[in-house]
Write an enzyme that holds these catalytic residues in place. Structure first.
Site, mmCIF file in Angstrom:
data_model
loop_
_atom_site.group_PDB
_atom_site.id
_atom_site.type_symbol
_atom_site.label_atom_id
_atom_site.label_comp_id
_atom_site.label_asym_id
_atom_site.label_seq_id
_atom_site.Cartn_x
_atom_site.Cartn_y
_atom_site.Cartn_z
ATOM 1 N N LEU A 103 0.887 -1.156 0.000
ATOM 2 C CA LEU A 103 0.000 0.000 0.000
ATOM 3 C C LEU A 103 0.922 1.201 0.000
ATOM 4 O O LEU A 103 1.896 1.227 0.764
ATOM 5 C CB LEU A 103 -0.862 0.024 1.264
ATOM 6 C CG LEU A 103 -2.158 -0.775 1.286
ATOM 7 C CD1 LEU A 103 -2.742 -0.762 2.693
ATOM 8 C CD2 LEU A 103 -3.167 -0.232 0.298
ATOM 9 N N ASP A 104 0.680 2.194 -0.840
ATOM 10 C CA ASP A 104 1.622 3.301 -0.876
ATOM 11 C C ASP A 104 1.574 4.107 0.421
ATOM 12 O O ASP A 104 0.660 3.972 1.235
ATOM 13 C CB ASP A 104 1.434 4.168 -2.127
ATOM 14 C CG ASP A 104 0.062 4.794 -2.235
ATOM 15 O OD1 ASP A 104 -0.666 4.819 -1.229
ATOM 16 O OD2 ASP A 104 -0.285 5.259 -3.332
ATOM 17 N N LYS A 105 2.583 4.929 0.616
ATOM 18 C CA LYS A 105 2.776 5.630 1.883
ATOM 19 C C LYS A 105 1.563 6.443 2.335
ATOM 20 O O LYS A 105 1.208 6.427 3.512
ATOM 21 C CB LYS A 105 4.023 6.522 1.789
ATOM 22 C CG LYS A 105 4.464 7.131 3.109
ATOM 23 C CD LYS A 105 5.776 7.886 2.925
ATOM 24 C CE LYS A 105 6.250 8.507 4.233
ATOM 25 N NZ LYS A 105 7.538 9.234 4.048
ATOM 26 N N SER A 107 -1.531 5.831 1.801
ATOM 27 C CA SER A 107 -2.719 4.984 1.950
ATOM 28 C C SER A 107 -2.666 4.211 3.262
ATOM 29 O O SER A 107 -1.616 4.099 3.903
ATOM 30 C CB SER A 107 -2.823 4.006 0.770
ATOM 31 O OG SER A 107 -2.910 4.704 -0.449
ATOM 32 N N ARG A 187 -5.495 5.877 -7.502
ATOM 33 C CA ARG A 187 -5.117 7.297 -7.573
ATOM 34 C C ARG A 187 -4.986 7.748 -9.033
ATOM 35 O O ARG A 187 -5.453 8.829 -9.405
ATOM 36 C CB ARG A 187 -3.810 7.534 -6.814
ATOM 37 C CG ARG A 187 -3.938 7.311 -5.309
ATOM 38 C CD ARG A 187 -2.621 7.541 -4.565
ATOM 39 N NE ARG A 187 -2.753 7.169 -3.170
ATOM 40 C CZ ARG A 187 -3.225 7.958 -2.213
ATOM 41 N NH1 ARG A 187 -3.588 9.196 -2.509
ATOM 42 N NH2 ARG A 187 -3.316 7.537 -0.966
#
Length: 240
Positions: A103-105, A107, A187
């Protein structure tokens, strides 16, 4: 029969194949005292070491499967040099584990961690169509065209995203269920339609729902693991 080195490190529970490839590329893995290369294969009796530590079948440990509610700001990496926000140091689990996917930072939400390299490959293979569910808030009011476009597919990264389930939950909030995992997919989809994501939370992966507080983890239940394995039974096997 020869076994690929990255597969071997995964089978004994040392790390995932992806992490194994990175360790090999960094020159940290040796076979019989010689630095190995990507694609190297092992024969019976070969001795493998990672950063000087001997790795063999006796290294194999009990399989660990954790569900973690990742907070915003934590980076899904096994690289301990990422400070102070890498997921491994944050969880501080007493045994070696690694995240399944990412999960990106910015999120938050559900992510799995394990020491079982085989399950990583089965879950991550895009063609296996495993569901991941998200709750997303955007910067302005959603209209019908937005929902329909998200459902039907959006052109990003030189492709069109798969058709998916999308449901509006409020003026600026929606639920989306994906069966693919393109880089920063949600996104990018929103940006392509003129919206900007304000918050993104993953609330389900396959049969496992997010049911723990932010920053906490728990082990899979026996029932969850049994059902997960049943769902993975028909998954395409990764190449040797």
């Amino acid at each position: 029969m020869a076994t690929r080195l990255n597969k071997y490190l995964s089978q004994v529970g040392y790390c995932s194949r992806r992490v194994a490839d990175r360790l090999i590329e960094e020159g940290k893995v040796t076979i019989n005292g010689k630095i190995s290369r990507i694609g190297a294969k092992l024969e019976e009796g070969d001795q493998v070491k990672v950063e000087g530590q001997r790795i063999d079948k006796s290294t194999k440990q009990k399989k660990i499967y954790l569900a973690f509610n990742k907070p915003v700001g934590i980076v899904c990496t096994t690289n301990r040099k990422v400070e102070p926000a890498n997921i491994i140091d944050f969880i501080n689990y007493p045994k070696r584990i690694f995240p399944i996917g990412r999960l990106d930072k910015p999120s938050e939400g559900l992510i799995f961690l394990t020491n079982d390299g085989d399950i990583v490959n089965k879950i991550l293979r895009a063609r296996n169509n495993h569901e991941k569910e998200y709750i997303v808030s955007v910067n302005r009011v959603i209209d019908r065209d937005f929902i329909q476009s998200m459902r039907n597919g959006v052109e990003i990264l030189d492709t069109v995203t798969r058709r998916c389930f999308v449901k509006q939950l409020g003026g600026k909030k929606f639920k989306i269920i994906l069966t693919q995992g393109l880089n920063r997919q949600i996104r990018r989809m929103c940006e392509a339609l003129g919206y900007r994501v304000q918050s993104l939370k993953r609330v389900r992966i396959m049969n496992i729902n997010l049911d723990i507080p932010t920053g906490k983890y728990r082990e899979f239940t026996k029932e969850e693991l049994l059902e997960l394995n049943e769902l993975l039974e028909n998954s395409f096997k990764t190449f040797d």
